[in-house]
Write a protein that holds these residues in place. Structure first.
Motif, PDB file in Angstrom:
ATOM      1  N   VAL A 162       0.833  -1.203   0.000  1.00 48.75           N
ATOM      2  CA  VAL A 162       0.000   0.000   0.000  1.00 48.75           C
ATOM      3  C   VAL A 162       0.867   1.252   0.000  1.00 48.75           C
ATOM      4  O   VAL A 162       0.619   2.207  -0.748  1.00 48.75           O
ATOM      5  CB  VAL A 162      -0.941  -0.004   1.229  1.00 48.75           C
ATOM      6  CG1 VAL A 162      -1.685   1.326   1.337  1.00 48.75           C
ATOM      7  CG2 VAL A 162      -1.924  -1.162   1.135  1.00 48.75           C
ATOM      8  N   LEU A 163       1.921   1.243   0.831  1.00 49.74           N
ATOM      9  CA  LEU A 163       2.830   2.392   0.909  1.00 49.74           C
ATOM     10  C   LEU A 163       3.484   2.673  -0.434  1.00 49.74           C
ATOM     11  O   LEU A 163       3.557   3.822  -0.886  1.00 49.74           O
ATOM     12  CB  LEU A 163       3.900   2.133   1.980  1.00 49.74           C
ATOM     13  CG  LEU A 163       5.008   3.177   2.131  1.00 49.74           C
ATOM     14  CD1 LEU A 163       4.426   4.536   2.521  1.00 49.74           C
ATOM     15  CD2 LEU A 163       6.037   2.725   3.168  1.00 49.74           C
ATOM     16  N   LEU A 164       3.947   1.613  -1.097  1.00 47.70           N
ATOM     17  CA  LEU A 164       4.623   1.789  -2.379  1.00 47.70           C
ATOM     18  C   LEU A 164       3.639   2.225  -3.459  1.00 47.70           C
ATOM     19  O   LEU A 164       3.962   3.083  -4.300  1.00 47.70           O
ATOM     20  CB  LEU A 164       5.304   0.479  -2.785  1.00 47.70           C
ATOM     21  CG  LEU A 164       6.140   0.518  -4.068  1.00 47.70           C
ATOM     22  CD1 LEU A 164       7.254   1.557  -3.951  1.00 47.70           C
ATOM     23  CD2 LEU A 164       6.725  -0.858  -4.369  1.00 47.70           C
ATOM     24  N   ALA A 165       2.425   1.666  -3.433  1.00 47.36           N
ATOM     25  CA  ALA A 165       1.420   2.050  -4.430  1.00 47.36           C
ATOM     26  C   ALA A 165       1.040   3.523  -4.295  1.00 47.36           C
ATOM     27  O   ALA A 165       0.761   4.195  -5.295  1.00 47.36           O
ATOM     28  CB  ALA A 165       0.177   1.172  -4.295  1.00 47.36           C
ATOM     29  N   ASP A 166       1.056   4.039  -3.069  1.00 49.17           N
ATOM     30  CA  ASP A 166       0.719   5.446  -2.832  1.00 49.17           C
ATOM     31  C   ASP A 166       1.860   6.391  -3.175  1.00 49.17           C
ATOM     32  O   ASP A 166       1.652   7.590  -3.353  1.00 49.17           O
ATOM     33  CB  ASP A 166       0.302   5.655  -1.371  1.00 49.17           C
ATOM     34  CG  ASP A 166      -1.038   5.009  -1.056  1.00 49.17           C
ATOM     35  OD1 ASP A 166      -1.781   4.714  -2.016  1.00 49.17           O
ATOM     36  OD2 ASP A 166      -1.333   4.778   0.127  1.00 49.17           O
ATOM     37  N   ASP A 167       3.080   5.858  -3.245  1.00 47.31           N
ATOM     38  CA  ASP A 167       4.242   6.711  -3.528  1.00 47.31           C
ATOM     39  C   ASP A 167       5.232   5.939  -4.395  1.00 47.31           C
ATOM     40  O   ASP A 167       6.250   5.440  -3.911  1.00 47.31           O
ATOM     41  CB  ASP A 167       4.898   7.151  -2.214  1.00 47.31           C
ATOM     42  CG  ASP A 167       6.031   8.152  -2.431  1.00 47.31           C
ATOM     43  OD1 ASP A 167       6.201   8.633  -3.581  1.00 47.31           O
ATOM     44  OD2 ASP A 167       6.762   8.457  -1.467  1.00 47.31           O
ATOM     45  N   LEU A 168       4.908   5.823  -5.685  1.00 46.78           N
ATOM     46  CA  LEU A 168       5.786   5.115  -6.622  1.00 46.78           C
ATOM     47  C   LEU A 168       6.919   6.044  -7.063  1.00 46.78           C
ATOM     48  O   LEU A 168       6.933   6.570  -8.170  1.00 46.78           O
ATOM     49  CB  LEU A 168       4.983   4.623  -7.826  1.00 46.78           C
ATOM     50  CG  LEU A 168       4.173   3.339  -7.615  1.00 46.78           C
ATOM     51  CD1 LEU A 168       3.297   3.057  -8.826  1.00 46.78           C
ATOM     52  CD2 LEU A 168       5.095   2.151  -7.341  1.00 46.78           C
ATOM     53  N   SER A 169       7.862   6.251  -6.153  1.00 44.70           N
ATOM     54  CA  SER A 169       9.003   7.121  -6.411  1.00 44.70           C
ATOM     55  C   SER A 169      10.226   6.508  -5.740  1.00 44.70           C
ATOM     56  O   SER A 169      10.126   5.519  -5.001  1.00 44.70           O
ATOM     57  CB  SER A 169       8.748   8.518  -5.833  1.00 44.70           C
ATOM     58  OG  SER A 169       8.652   8.458  -4.417  1.00 44.70           O
ATOM     59  N   LEU A 170      11.397   7.102  -6.005  1.00 40.54           N
ATOM     60  CA  LEU A 170      12.609   6.617  -5.343  1.00 40.54           C
ATOM     61  C   LEU A 170      12.497   6.758  -3.834  1.00 40.54           C
ATOM     62  O   LEU A 170      12.972   5.904  -3.079  1.00 40.54           O
ATOM     63  CB  LEU A 170      13.820   7.397  -5.853  1.00 40.54           C
ATOM     64  CG  LEU A 170      14.271   7.071  -7.284  1.00 40.54           C
ATOM     65  CD1 LEU A 170      15.436   7.970  -7.687  1.00 40.54           C
ATOM     66  CD2 LEU A 170      14.681   5.605  -7.393  1.00 40.54           C
ATOM     67  N   ARG A 171      11.860   7.820  -3.379  1.00 39.24           N
ATOM     68  CA  ARG A 171      11.677   8.027  -1.935  1.00 39.24           C
ATOM     69  C   ARG A 171      10.809   6.910  -1.356  1.00 39.24           C
ATOM     70  O   ARG A 171      11.154   6.320  -0.324  1.00 39.24           O
ATOM     71  CB  ARG A 171      11.027   9.391  -1.688  1.00 39.24           C
ATOM     72  CG  ARG A 171      10.703   9.677  -0.226  1.00 39.24           C
ATOM     73  CD  ARG A 171      10.087  11.073  -0.076  1.00 39.24           C
ATOM     74  NE  ARG A 171       9.667  11.319   1.281  1.00 39.24           N
ATOM     75  CZ  ARG A 171       8.500  10.951   1.794  1.00 39.24           C
ATOM     76  NH1 ARG A 171       7.638  10.302   1.026  1.00 39.24           N
ATOM     77  NH2 ARG A 171       8.200  11.208   3.050  1.00 39.24           N
ATOM     78  N   ALA A 228      10.202   3.914  -2.636  1.00 41.02           N
ATOM     79  CA  ALA A 228      10.912   2.639  -2.744  1.00 41.02           C
ATOM     80  C   ALA A 228      11.985   2.525  -1.671  1.00 41.02           C
ATOM     81  O   ALA A 228      12.190   1.446  -1.097  1.00 41.02           O
ATOM     82  CB  ALA A 228      11.537   2.508  -4.138  1.00 41.02           C
ATOM     83  N   GLY A 229      12.671   3.622  -1.381  1.00 41.35           N
ATOM     84  CA  GLY A 229      13.702   3.620  -0.344  1.00 41.35           C
ATOM     85  C   GLY A 229      13.115   3.333   1.031  1.00 41.35           C
ATOM     86  O   GLY A 229      13.688   2.567   1.817  1.00 41.35           O
ATOM     87  N   PRO A 258      14.910  -9.940  -1.794  1.00 37.72           N
ATOM     88  CA  PRO A 258      14.408  -9.446  -3.086  1.00 37.72           C
ATOM     89  C   PRO A 258      13.236 -10.245  -3.620  1.00 37.72           C
ATOM     90  O   PRO A 258      12.379  -9.685  -4.316  1.00 37.72           O
ATOM     91  CB  PRO A 258      15.633  -9.552  -4.011  1.00 37.72           C
ATOM     92  CG  PRO A 258      16.553 -10.506  -3.349  1.00 37.72           C
ATOM     93  CD  PRO A 258      16.325 -10.356  -1.885  1.00 37.72           C
ATOM     94  N   MET A 259      13.146 -11.525  -3.301  1.00 38.08           N
ATOM     95  CA  MET A 259      12.007 -12.306  -3.777  1.00 38.08           C
ATOM     96  C   MET A 259      10.702 -11.767  -3.174  1.00 38.08           C
ATOM     97  O   MET A 259       9.713 -11.541  -3.877  1.00 38.08           O
ATOM     98  CB  MET A 259      12.192 -13.782  -3.423  1.00 38.08           C
ATOM     99  CG  MET A 259      13.305 -14.469  -4.209  1.00 38.08           C
ATOM    100  SD  MET A 259      13.620 -16.184  -3.698  1.00 38.08           S
ATOM    101  CE  MET A 259      12.129 -16.990  -4.297  1.00 38.08           C
ATOM    102  N   LEU A 260      10.699 -11.533  -1.867  1.00 45.13           N
ATOM    103  CA  LEU A 260       9.501 -11.026  -1.194  1.00 45.13           C
ATOM    104  C   LEU A 260       9.193  -9.593  -1.612  1.00 45.13           C
ATOM    105  O   LEU A 260       8.039  -9.230  -1.859  1.00 45.13           O
ATOM    106  CB  LEU A 260       9.681 -11.122   0.318  1.00 45.13           C
ATOM    107  CG  LEU A 260       9.845 -12.541   0.869  1.00 45.13           C
ATOM    108  CD1 LEU A 260      10.209 -12.501   2.350  1.00 45.13           C
ATOM    109  CD2 LEU A 260       8.576 -13.352   0.669  1.00 45.13           C
ATOM    110  N   LEU A 261      10.236  -8.753  -1.690  1.00 48.31           N
ATOM    111  CA  LEU A 261      10.028  -7.368  -2.116  1.00 48.31           C
ATOM    112  C   LEU A 261       9.543  -7.307  -3.561  1.00 48.31           C
ATOM    113  O   LEU A 261       8.750  -6.429  -3.920  1.00 48.31           O
ATOM    114  CB  LEU A 261      11.322  -6.572  -1.955  1.00 48.31           C
ATOM    115  CG  LEU A 261      11.684  -6.175  -0.521  1.00 48.31           C
ATOM    116  CD1 LEU A 261      13.086  -5.586  -0.475  1.00 48.31           C
ATOM    117  CD2 LEU A 261      10.670  -5.178   0.041  1.00 48.31           C
TER     118      LEU A 261
END
Length: 400
Positions: free
Chosen positions: A27-36, A38-39, A292-295
Protein backbone atom coordinates in the motif's frame (compact mmCIF):
# COMPACT_ATOMS: atom_id res chain seq x y z
CA UNK A 1 19.33 -39.24 11.84
CA UNK A 2 17.42 -36.01 12.52
CA UNK A 3 14.11 -36.01 14.37
CA UNK A 4 11.33 -34.71 12.06
CA UNK A 5 10.36 -31.17 13.01
CA UNK A 6 7.33 -29.67 11.29
CA UNK A 7 5.99 -26.13 11.38
CA UNK A 8 3.37 -25.67 14.10
CA UNK A 9 0.02 -23.93 13.62
CA UNK A 10 1.14 -21.16 15.99
CA UNK A 11 4.14 -20.47 13.75
CA UNK A 12 1.82 -20.32 10.75
CA UNK A 13 -0.43 -17.91 12.69
CA UNK A 14 2.69 -15.83 13.44
CA UNK A 15 3.52 -15.72 9.72
CA UNK A 16 0.02 -14.54 8.83
CA UNK A 17 0.44 -11.58 11.18
CA UNK A 18 3.93 -10.81 9.89
CA UNK A 19 2.83 -10.87 6.25
CA UNK A 20 0.40 -8.05 7.03
CA UNK A 21 3.53 -5.85 7.13
CA UNK A 22 4.16 -6.76 3.47
CA UNK A 23 0.56 -5.89 2.61
CA UNK A 24 1.08 -2.50 4.26
CA UNK A 25 4.34 -1.99 2.38
CA UNK A 26 2.50 -2.73 -0.89
CA UNK A 27 0.00 0.00 0.00
CA UNK A 28 2.83 2.39 0.91
CA UNK A 29 4.62 1.79 -2.38
CA UNK A 30 1.42 2.05 -4.43
CA UNK A 31 0.72 5.45 -2.83
CA UNK A 32 4.24 6.71 -3.53
CA UNK A 33 5.79 5.12 -6.62
CA UNK A 34 9.00 7.12 -6.41
CA UNK A 35 12.61 6.62 -5.34
CA UNK A 36 11.68 8.03 -1.93
CA UNK A 37 8.81 5.56 -1.53
CA UNK A 38 10.91 2.64 -2.74
CA UNK A 39 13.70 3.62 -0.34
CA UNK A 40 11.32 3.68 2.61
CA UNK A 41 9.89 0.28 1.68
CA UNK A 42 13.39 -1.17 1.33
CA UNK A 43 14.57 0.13 4.72
CA UNK A 44 11.43 -0.87 6.61
CA UNK A 45 11.19 -4.38 5.20
CA UNK A 46 14.92 -5.11 5.47
CA UNK A 47 14.76 -4.35 9.19
CA UNK A 48 11.50 -6.26 9.76
CA UNK A 49 12.54 -9.34 7.79
CA UNK A 50 15.75 -9.56 9.84
CA UNK A 51 13.71 -10.26 12.96
CA UNK A 52 11.30 -12.54 11.09
CA UNK A 53 14.34 -14.65 10.24
CA UNK A 54 15.36 -14.45 13.89
CA UNK A 55 12.01 -15.92 14.93
CA UNK A 56 12.15 -18.61 12.22
CA UNK A 57 15.53 -19.73 13.56
CA UNK A 58 14.25 -19.41 17.13
CA UNK A 59 11.26 -21.72 16.70
CA UNK A 60 13.47 -24.13 14.76
CA UNK A 61 15.43 -24.67 17.98
CA UNK A 62 12.97 -23.56 20.68
CA UNK A 63 9.60 -24.98 19.54
CA UNK A 64 6.51 -23.24 20.97
CA UNK A 65 5.47 -26.39 22.82
CA UNK A 66 5.08 -24.85 26.29
CA UNK A 67 2.59 -22.32 27.63
CA UNK A 68 5.19 -19.63 28.42
CA UNK A 69 6.77 -19.92 24.98
CA UNK A 70 3.38 -19.72 23.28
CA UNK A 71 2.37 -16.63 25.25
CA UNK A 72 5.66 -14.89 24.48
CA UNK A 73 5.32 -15.73 20.78
CA UNK A 74 1.79 -14.29 20.78
CA UNK A 75 3.19 -11.15 22.46
CA UNK A 76 5.73 -10.88 19.63
CA UNK A 77 2.88 -11.26 17.12
CA UNK A 78 1.15 -8.30 18.76
CA UNK A 79 4.33 -6.26 18.50
CA UNK A 80 4.70 -7.13 14.80
CA UNK A 81 1.07 -6.08 14.32
CA UNK A 82 1.84 -2.67 15.85
CA UNK A 83 4.77 -2.33 13.44
CA UNK A 84 2.53 -3.28 10.52
CA UNK A 85 -0.15 -0.76 11.47
CA UNK A 86 2.52 1.95 11.71
CA UNK A 87 4.20 1.11 8.38
CA UNK A 88 2.40 3.75 6.27
CA UNK A 89 3.61 6.52 8.62
CA UNK A 90 6.85 4.95 9.86
CA UNK A 91 8.80 7.93 8.49
CA UNK A 92 6.32 10.37 10.02
CA UNK A 93 3.77 10.42 12.82
CA UNK A 94 3.87 6.65 13.32
CA UNK A 95 7.63 6.40 13.70
CA UNK A 96 7.66 6.17 17.49
CA UNK A 97 4.89 3.54 17.55
CA UNK A 98 6.79 1.51 14.94
CA UNK A 99 9.99 1.78 16.98
CA UNK A 100 8.32 0.72 20.23
CA UNK A 101 6.75 -2.27 18.52
CA UNK A 102 10.09 -3.26 17.04
CA UNK A 103 11.88 -2.95 20.40
CA UNK A 104 9.29 -5.32 21.87
CA UNK A 105 9.83 -7.77 18.98
CA UNK A 106 13.57 -7.84 19.71
CA UNK A 107 13.25 -8.17 23.49
CA UNK A 108 10.79 -11.07 23.28
CA UNK A 109 13.05 -12.82 20.76
CA UNK A 110 16.02 -12.49 23.13
CA UNK A 111 13.98 -13.72 26.10
CA UNK A 112 12.84 -16.82 24.22
CA UNK A 113 16.34 -17.61 22.96
CA UNK A 114 17.73 -17.66 26.50
CA UNK A 115 15.91 -20.98 26.93
CA UNK A 116 18.28 -22.53 24.40
CA UNK A 117 21.52 -20.61 24.94
CA UNK A 118 21.33 -18.84 28.31
CA UNK A 119 23.53 -15.76 28.59
CA UNK A 120 25.10 -16.64 25.23
CA UNK A 121 22.27 -14.72 23.52
CA UNK A 122 24.04 -11.47 24.43
CA UNK A 123 26.29 -11.87 21.40
CA UNK A 124 23.36 -11.23 19.06
CA UNK A 125 20.72 -9.78 21.42
CA UNK A 126 22.71 -6.64 22.19
CA UNK A 127 23.32 -5.66 18.53
CA UNK A 128 19.67 -6.42 17.73
CA UNK A 129 18.60 -4.17 20.61
CA UNK A 130 20.88 -1.37 19.40
CA UNK A 131 19.34 -1.72 15.95
CA UNK A 132 15.83 -1.46 17.44
CA UNK A 133 16.78 1.58 19.53
CA UNK A 134 18.13 3.28 16.42
CA UNK A 135 14.78 2.67 14.67
CA UNK A 136 12.96 4.04 17.72
CA UNK A 137 15.17 7.14 17.79
CA UNK A 138 14.41 7.73 14.10
CA UNK A 139 10.76 8.14 15.05
CA UNK A 140 11.57 11.38 16.88
CA UNK A 141 13.05 13.01 13.79
CA UNK A 142 12.07 13.95 10.25
CA UNK A 143 14.05 14.19 7.04
CA UNK A 144 17.77 13.36 6.82
CA UNK A 145 18.25 12.59 10.57
CA UNK A 146 15.50 9.95 10.42
CA UNK A 147 16.95 8.41 7.26
CA UNK A 148 20.40 8.43 8.85
CA UNK A 149 19.18 6.54 11.93
CA UNK A 150 17.40 3.95 9.77
CA UNK A 151 20.59 3.41 7.77
CA UNK A 152 22.54 3.13 11.04
CA UNK A 153 20.12 0.40 12.13
CA UNK A 154 20.89 -1.52 8.93
CA UNK A 155 24.63 -1.15 9.46
CA UNK A 156 24.31 -2.56 12.97
CA UNK A 157 22.06 -5.33 11.69
CA UNK A 158 24.36 -6.52 8.93
CA UNK A 159 27.39 -6.44 11.24
CA UNK A 160 25.84 -9.11 13.48
CA UNK A 161 26.73 -12.22 11.43
CA UNK A 162 30.30 -11.04 10.89
CA UNK A 163 30.64 -10.22 14.59
CA UNK A 164 29.39 -13.62 15.72
CA UNK A 165 31.52 -15.42 13.16
CA UNK A 166 34.72 -13.60 14.10
CA UNK A 167 34.21 -14.00 17.83
CA UNK A 168 33.37 -17.66 17.36
CA UNK A 169 36.51 -18.13 15.26
CA UNK A 170 38.55 -16.39 17.92
CA UNK A 171 37.00 -18.59 20.59
CA UNK A 172 37.77 -21.71 18.59
CA UNK A 173 41.39 -20.63 18.20
CA UNK A 174 41.68 -19.94 21.93
CA UNK A 175 40.10 -23.27 22.78
CA UNK A 176 42.43 -25.04 20.38
CA UNK A 177 45.43 -23.40 22.04
CA UNK A 178 44.45 -24.91 25.39
CA UNK A 179 45.65 -28.37 26.30
CA UNK A 180 42.43 -30.18 25.45
CA UNK A 181 40.31 -27.81 27.51
CA UNK A 182 36.60 -28.57 27.38
CA UNK A 183 34.28 -25.68 26.41
CA UNK A 184 31.90 -24.63 29.17
CA UNK A 185 28.52 -23.60 27.79
CA UNK A 186 27.10 -20.37 29.20
CA UNK A 187 30.30 -19.47 31.08
CA UNK A 188 30.82 -16.26 29.11
CA UNK A 189 34.21 -17.42 27.85
CA UNK A 190 35.36 -17.46 24.23
CA UNK A 191 34.79 -21.20 24.16
CA UNK A 192 31.17 -20.61 25.17
CA UNK A 193 30.68 -18.34 22.17
CA UNK A 194 31.89 -21.14 19.93
CA UNK A 195 29.29 -23.44 21.48
CA UNK A 196 26.52 -20.89 20.84
CA UNK A 197 27.61 -20.52 17.22
CA UNK A 198 27.47 -24.28 16.79
CA UNK A 199 23.98 -24.40 18.29
CA UNK A 200 22.78 -21.65 15.97
CA UNK A 201 23.92 -23.80 13.07
CA UNK A 202 22.33 -27.00 14.32
CA UNK A 203 18.89 -26.38 12.88
CA UNK A 204 16.32 -28.73 11.35
CA UNK A 205 16.58 -28.61 7.55
CA UNK A 206 13.00 -29.82 7.09
CA UNK A 207 11.53 -27.13 9.36
CA UNK A 208 13.68 -24.34 7.90
CA UNK A 209 12.65 -24.98 4.28
CA UNK A 210 9.00 -25.61 5.11
CA UNK A 211 8.72 -22.42 7.22
CA UNK A 212 10.06 -20.14 4.50
CA UNK A 213 8.03 -21.88 1.81
CA UNK A 214 4.87 -21.24 3.82
CA UNK A 215 5.89 -17.61 4.24
CA UNK A 216 6.35 -17.21 0.50
CA UNK A 217 2.98 -18.75 -0.35
CA UNK A 218 1.25 -16.48 2.19
CA UNK A 219 2.93 -13.46 0.59
CA UNK A 220 1.63 -14.58 -2.81
CA UNK A 221 -1.85 -14.85 -1.32
CA UNK A 222 -1.71 -11.45 0.36
CA UNK A 223 -0.52 -9.90 -2.88
CA UNK A 224 -3.49 -11.36 -4.74
CA UNK A 225 -5.74 -9.79 -2.10
CA UNK A 226 -3.96 -6.46 -2.57
CA UNK A 227 -4.60 -6.72 -6.30
CA UNK A 228 -8.28 -7.33 -5.61
CA UNK A 229 -8.43 -4.33 -3.30
CA UNK A 230 -6.93 -2.26 -6.11
CA UNK A 231 -10.09 -2.71 -8.17
CA UNK A 232 -12.01 -0.85 -5.47
CA UNK A 233 -15.56 -0.01 -6.53
CA UNK A 234 -14.83 -0.37 -10.24
CA UNK A 235 -17.43 -2.44 -12.09
CA UNK A 236 -16.22 -5.89 -13.07
CA UNK A 237 -15.70 -5.44 -16.80
CA UNK A 238 -14.14 -7.90 -19.23
CA UNK A 239 -10.98 -5.76 -19.23
CA UNK A 240 -10.57 -5.83 -15.45
CA UNK A 241 -11.29 -9.55 -15.29
CA UNK A 242 -8.71 -10.13 -18.04
CA UNK A 243 -6.14 -7.96 -16.29
CA UNK A 244 -6.71 -9.80 -13.00
CA UNK A 245 -6.28 -13.12 -14.81
CA UNK A 246 -3.01 -11.96 -16.37
CA UNK A 247 -1.73 -10.71 -13.00
CA UNK A 248 -2.59 -14.09 -11.49
CA UNK A 249 -0.77 -15.80 -14.39
CA UNK A 250 2.39 -13.80 -13.59
CA UNK A 251 2.11 -14.67 -9.90
CA UNK A 252 1.52 -18.34 -10.78
CA UNK A 253 4.65 -18.42 -12.96
CA UNK A 254 6.69 -16.92 -10.11
CA UNK A 255 5.20 -19.52 -7.75
CA UNK A 256 6.14 -22.28 -10.19
CA UNK A 257 9.76 -21.15 -10.31
CA UNK A 258 10.24 -21.78 -6.60
CA UNK A 259 7.79 -24.43 -5.51
CA UNK A 260 7.78 -26.96 -8.35
CA UNK A 261 11.50 -27.73 -8.19
CA UNK A 262 13.59 -25.47 -6.01
CA UNK A 263 11.91 -26.01 -2.63
CA UNK A 264 12.47 -29.76 -2.66
CA UNK A 265 16.03 -29.36 -3.92
CA UNK A 266 16.74 -26.77 -1.21
CA UNK A 267 15.68 -29.24 1.49
CA UNK A 268 18.02 -31.84 -0.01
CA UNK A 269 20.93 -29.36 0.07
CA UNK A 270 20.28 -28.38 3.70
CA UNK A 271 19.86 -32.01 4.76
CA UNK A 272 23.23 -32.83 3.18
CA UNK A 273 24.93 -29.84 4.88
CA UNK A 274 26.69 -30.37 8.21
CA UNK A 275 24.51 -28.98 11.05
CA UNK A 276 27.16 -26.48 12.17
CA UNK A 277 27.23 -24.95 8.67
CA UNK A 278 23.49 -24.57 8.17
CA UNK A 279 23.13 -21.24 9.94
CA UNK A 280 25.43 -19.43 7.52
CA UNK A 281 23.80 -21.14 4.53
CA UNK A 282 20.35 -20.23 5.86
CA UNK A 283 21.35 -16.59 6.20
CA UNK A 284 22.49 -16.47 2.58
CA UNK A 285 19.54 -18.39 1.12
CA UNK A 286 16.63 -17.39 3.33
CA UNK A 287 17.55 -13.85 4.27
CA UNK A 288 19.75 -12.19 1.64
CA UNK A 289 18.23 -14.06 -1.33
CA UNK A 290 14.67 -14.14 0.00
CA UNK A 291 14.61 -10.37 0.63
CA UNK A 292 14.41 -9.45 -3.09
CA UNK A 293 12.01 -12.31 -3.78
CA UNK A 294 9.50 -11.03 -1.19
CA UNK A 295 10.03 -7.37 -2.12
CA UNK A 296 9.59 -8.25 -5.79
CA UNK A 297 6.15 -9.74 -5.11
CA UNK A 298 5.14 -6.63 -3.16
CA UNK A 299 6.39 -4.30 -5.91
CA UNK A 300 4.56 -6.25 -8.62
CA UNK A 301 1.34 -6.15 -6.55
CA UNK A 302 1.74 -2.38 -6.13
CA UNK A 303 2.15 -2.03 -9.90
CA UNK A 304 -0.97 -4.07 -10.61
CA UNK A 305 -2.93 -2.08 -8.05
CA UNK A 306 -2.07 1.13 -9.93
CA UNK A 307 -2.66 -0.47 -13.34
CA UNK A 308 -5.79 -2.59 -12.96
CA UNK A 309 -8.19 0.30 -13.50
CA UNK A 310 -6.25 1.73 -16.45
CA UNK A 311 -5.37 -1.34 -18.50
CA UNK A 312 -6.22 0.25 -21.83
CA UNK A 313 -4.18 3.40 -21.17
CA UNK A 314 -0.52 4.31 -21.49
CA UNK A 315 1.10 3.71 -18.11
CA UNK A 316 3.13 6.29 -16.24
CA UNK A 317 6.74 5.28 -15.66
CA UNK A 318 6.16 4.43 -11.97
CA UNK A 319 3.50 1.71 -12.45
CA UNK A 320 5.32 0.28 -15.49
CA UNK A 321 8.56 0.06 -13.49
CA UNK A 322 6.73 -1.53 -10.55
CA UNK A 323 5.31 -4.26 -12.78
CA UNK A 324 8.54 -5.06 -14.59
CA UNK A 325 10.85 -4.27 -11.69
CA UNK A 326 8.86 -6.42 -9.29
CA UNK A 327 9.24 -9.45 -11.55
CA UNK A 328 12.92 -8.65 -12.20
CA UNK A 329 13.73 -8.21 -8.50
CA UNK A 330 12.01 -11.51 -7.68
CA UNK A 331 14.05 -13.25 -10.40
CA UNK A 332 17.25 -11.65 -9.08
CA UNK A 333 16.52 -13.08 -5.64
CA UNK A 334 15.64 -16.45 -7.13
CA UNK A 335 18.93 -16.51 -9.05
CA UNK A 336 20.82 -15.65 -5.86
CA UNK A 337 18.94 -18.40 -4.00
CA UNK A 338 19.90 -20.93 -6.68
CA UNK A 339 23.51 -19.77 -6.72
CA UNK A 340 23.88 -20.10 -2.93
CA UNK A 341 22.48 -23.64 -2.93
CA UNK A 342 24.15 -24.73 -6.17
CA UNK A 343 20.83 -25.21 -8.00
CA UNK A 344 20.78 -24.64 -11.74
CA UNK A 345 20.45 -23.68 -14.44
CA UNK A 346 20.57 -19.89 -14.29
CA UNK A 347 20.67 -18.80 -17.93
CA UNK A 348 16.95 -18.95 -18.71
CA UNK A 349 15.92 -17.03 -15.59
CA UNK A 350 18.70 -14.48 -16.11
CA UNK A 351 17.39 -13.90 -19.62
CA UNK A 352 13.86 -13.57 -18.25
CA UNK A 353 15.08 -10.90 -15.79
CA UNK A 354 16.48 -8.78 -18.62
CA UNK A 355 13.41 -9.29 -20.81
CA UNK A 356 11.07 -8.42 -17.92
CA UNK A 357 12.76 -5.03 -17.56
CA UNK A 358 12.45 -4.57 -21.32
CA UNK A 359 8.64 -4.60 -20.95
CA UNK A 360 8.64 -1.11 -19.38
CA UNK A 361 8.42 0.62 -22.81
CA UNK A 362 5.54 -1.72 -23.68
CA UNK A 363 3.53 -0.36 -20.77
CA UNK A 364 4.44 3.28 -21.28
CA UNK A 365 4.22 3.13 -25.07
CA UNK A 366 1.10 1.02 -25.56
CA UNK A 367 -0.99 -0.01 -22.56
CA UNK A 368 -0.78 -1.77 -19.19
CA UNK A 369 -2.69 -4.74 -20.59
CA UNK A 370 0.01 -5.42 -23.15
CA UNK A 371 2.77 -5.13 -20.58
CA UNK A 372 1.08 -7.81 -18.48
CA UNK A 373 0.76 -9.99 -21.58
CA UNK A 374 4.48 -9.47 -22.31
CA UNK A 375 5.44 -10.45 -18.75
CA UNK A 376 3.37 -13.64 -18.98
CA UNK A 377 5.06 -14.53 -22.28
CA UNK A 378 8.55 -13.89 -20.83
CA UNK A 379 7.97 -16.04 -17.74
CA UNK A 380 6.27 -18.89 -19.57
CA UNK A 381 9.05 -18.80 -22.14
CA UNK A 382 11.68 -19.18 -19.42
CA UNK A 383 9.84 -22.06 -17.78
CA UNK A 384 9.27 -23.74 -21.13
CA UNK A 385 12.96 -23.41 -22.04
CA UNK A 386 13.96 -24.99 -18.74
CA UNK A 387 11.57 -27.86 -19.32
CA UNK A 388 12.85 -28.39 -22.86
CA UNK A 389 16.60 -27.99 -22.40
CA UNK A 390 17.35 -28.87 -18.78
CA UNK A 391 18.02 -32.59 -18.17
CA UNK A 392 15.83 -34.03 -15.42
CA UNK A 393 13.63 -30.93 -15.19
CA UNK A 394 10.48 -33.01 -15.57
CA UNK A 395 11.37 -34.88 -12.42
CA UNK A 396 10.04 -32.18 -10.15
CA UNK A 397 11.07 -32.52 -6.53
CA UNK A 398 9.16 -29.60 -5.07
CA UNK A 399 5.98 -29.67 -3.04
CA UNK A 400 3.85 -28.89 -6.11
Amino acid sequence: METPHRVSTLELFFDLVFVFTITQLTVLLADDLSLRGAGQVLLIFTVLFWMYGGYAHLTNQVPPDRTVRRLLLILAMGAFLVCALAVPTAFGAGGVAFGLGYVCVVLVHSALYTQAHGSGVLWFALPNTLCALSVLAAGFFDGPPAWGLWILALLIQFAVPQLVQRVAASGAASAGAGAGAEPVSGSGSAAAVTTVSDQLGGMSAEHLVERHGLLLIIVFGESVIAIGIGTGSLPLSAGIAGGAFLALAVASALWWMYFVRDEGRAEQVFAATAPEKRFKLAMLAYYYAFLPMLLGIAAFAAGVKKTIGHLGEHLHTGPALALAGGVAVYLAGDLAFRAVLGIGPARFRAAALVLALATVPVGTGTAGLWQLVALVVVLLGALGAELRWTPGCTAATGSG
